[in-house]
Design a protein around this motif. Sequence first.
Motif, mmCIF file in Angstrom:
data_model
loop_
_atom_site.group_PDB
_atom_site.id
_atom_site.type_symbol
_atom_site.label_atom_id
_atom_site.label_comp_id
_atom_site.label_asym_id
_atom_site.label_seq_id
_atom_site.Cartn_x
_atom_site.Cartn_y
_atom_site.Cartn_z
ATOM 1 N N LYS A 54 35.821 57.189 39.035
ATOM 2 C CA LYS A 54 34.530 57.308 39.736
ATOM 3 C C LYS A 54 33.990 58.743 39.621
ATOM 4 O O LYS A 54 34.430 59.524 38.793
ATOM 5 N N ILE A 55 33.049 59.084 40.508
ATOM 6 C CA ILE A 55 32.427 60.416 40.460
ATOM 7 C C ILE A 55 33.205 61.342 41.393
ATOM 8 O O ILE A 55 33.199 61.176 42.610
ATOM 9 N N THR A 56 33.886 62.307 40.797
ATOM 10 C CA THR A 56 34.686 63.283 41.553
ATOM 11 C C THR A 56 34.195 64.687 41.179
ATOM 12 O O THR A 56 33.450 64.842 40.207
ATOM 13 N N PRO A 57 34.608 65.710 41.928
ATOM 14 C CA PRO A 57 34.225 67.077 41.538
ATOM 15 C C PRO A 57 34.649 67.416 40.107
ATOM 16 O O PRO A 57 33.923 68.103 39.380
ATOM 17 N N ALA A 58 35.795 66.909 39.681
ATOM 18 C CA ALA A 58 36.276 67.183 38.313
ATOM 19 C C ALA A 58 35.383 66.527 37.267
ATOM 20 O O ALA A 58 35.009 67.156 36.276
ATOM 21 N N THR A 59 35.027 65.249 37.472
ATOM 22 C CA THR A 59 34.166 64.566 36.493
ATOM 23 C C THR A 59 32.758 65.161 36.503
ATOM 24 O O THR A 59 32.115 65.231 35.459
ATOM 25 N N LYS A 60 32.298 65.598 37.664
ATOM 26 C CA LYS A 60 30.985 66.250 37.745
ATOM 27 C C LYS A 60 30.968 67.523 36.903
ATOM 28 O O LYS A 60 30.013 67.787 36.162
ATOM 29 N N ARG A 61 32.038 68.313 37.024
ATOM 30 C CA ARG A 61 32.129 69.567 36.271
ATOM 31 C C ARG A 61 32.162 69.291 34.761
ATOM 32 O O ARG A 61 31.461 69.937 33.989
ATOM 33 N N ARG A 62 32.950 68.296 34.366
ATOM 34 C CA ARG A 62 33.060 67.964 32.943
ATOM 35 C C ARG A 62 31.736 67.448 32.389
ATOM 36 O O ARG A 62 31.358 67.774 31.261
ATOM 37 N N LEU A 63 31.033 66.635 33.176
ATOM 38 C CA LEU A 63 29.737 66.122 32.732
ATOM 39 C C LEU A 63 28.705 67.234 32.627
ATOM 40 O O LEU A 63 27.838 67.206 31.745
ATOM 41 N N THR A 64 28.805 68.213 33.517
ATOM 42 C CA THR A 64 27.887 69.360 33.449
ATOM 43 C C THR A 64 28.112 70.154 32.167
ATOM 44 O O THR A 64 27.157 70.514 31.468
ATOM 45 N N TYR A 65 29.372 70.405 31.821
ATOM 46 C CA TYR A 65 29.684 71.108 30.569
ATOM 47 C C TYR A 65 29.221 70.292 29.357
ATOM 48 O O TYR A 65 28.672 70.838 28.399
ATOM 49 N N LEU A 66 29.444 68.984 29.425
ATOM 50 C CA LEU A 66 29.004 68.107 28.336
ATOM 51 C C LEU A 66 27.489 68.162 28.177
ATOM 52 O O LEU A 66 26.970 68.186 27.056
ATOM 53 N N GLY A 67 26.776 68.198 29.307
ATOM 54 C CA GLY A 67 25.314 68.286 29.262
ATOM 55 C C GLY A 67 24.839 69.569 28.603
ATOM 56 O O GLY A 67 23.892 69.555 27.798
#
Length: 199
Positions: free
Chosen positions: A163-176
């Motif tokens: 799901k959406i966690t602080p870790a996945t949010k950070r990774r998606l931000t870097y990917l963006g």
Amino acid sequence: MSDAHSLEHHHHQMQADSTDVFGFWLYIMTDCILFGSLFATFIVLHYPGAYGPSLKPHIELPYVLKETFFLLCSNFTFGLAILSMYKNNNLWLRFWLVLTFILGAGFVVMEVNEFIHLIHIGYSPEVSGAASAFFVLVGTHGFHVSMGLLWILVMIIQVSFFKITPATKRRLTYLGLFWNFLDIVWIFLFTIVYLLGVS
């Protein structure tokens, strides 16, 4: 003792996050140097009267515009994915990520098809230094997009399971940031290689 341990853990987490951010921007800067070198090589080797066949007759601008449309649309859909992430809407996040993957994959397929066509008609990397510079520059960008697609695929799996966690949010931000960087590189590439190439 518990409060002290929690404070220490928070301090270590902040240090790890700042290290991640520094490492990511360091990577982006090295990529800027890489693409800058490839652009410079391409420009130098494509001077008027350069040895070997010209790229100009082989440029199909409408086809490349379709490639550009796919990549820019993928950037837009990724932006919508990030908005869904901030709204904690996991379903729409995955939908936009899948659509981004499809558009990005379409771009890569079109680029590979362009390479195959050019090689088939005799404009291959070994015919001249200028041709090699073209294939290396455009191919390096395509390779980066392919790695970005792999990253998107990994993130789709992660947000599906965790799901959406602080870790996945950070990774998606870097990917963006990485995906935006590739769009900026492509705009320069499209202008220098294709638009100026047909003029």
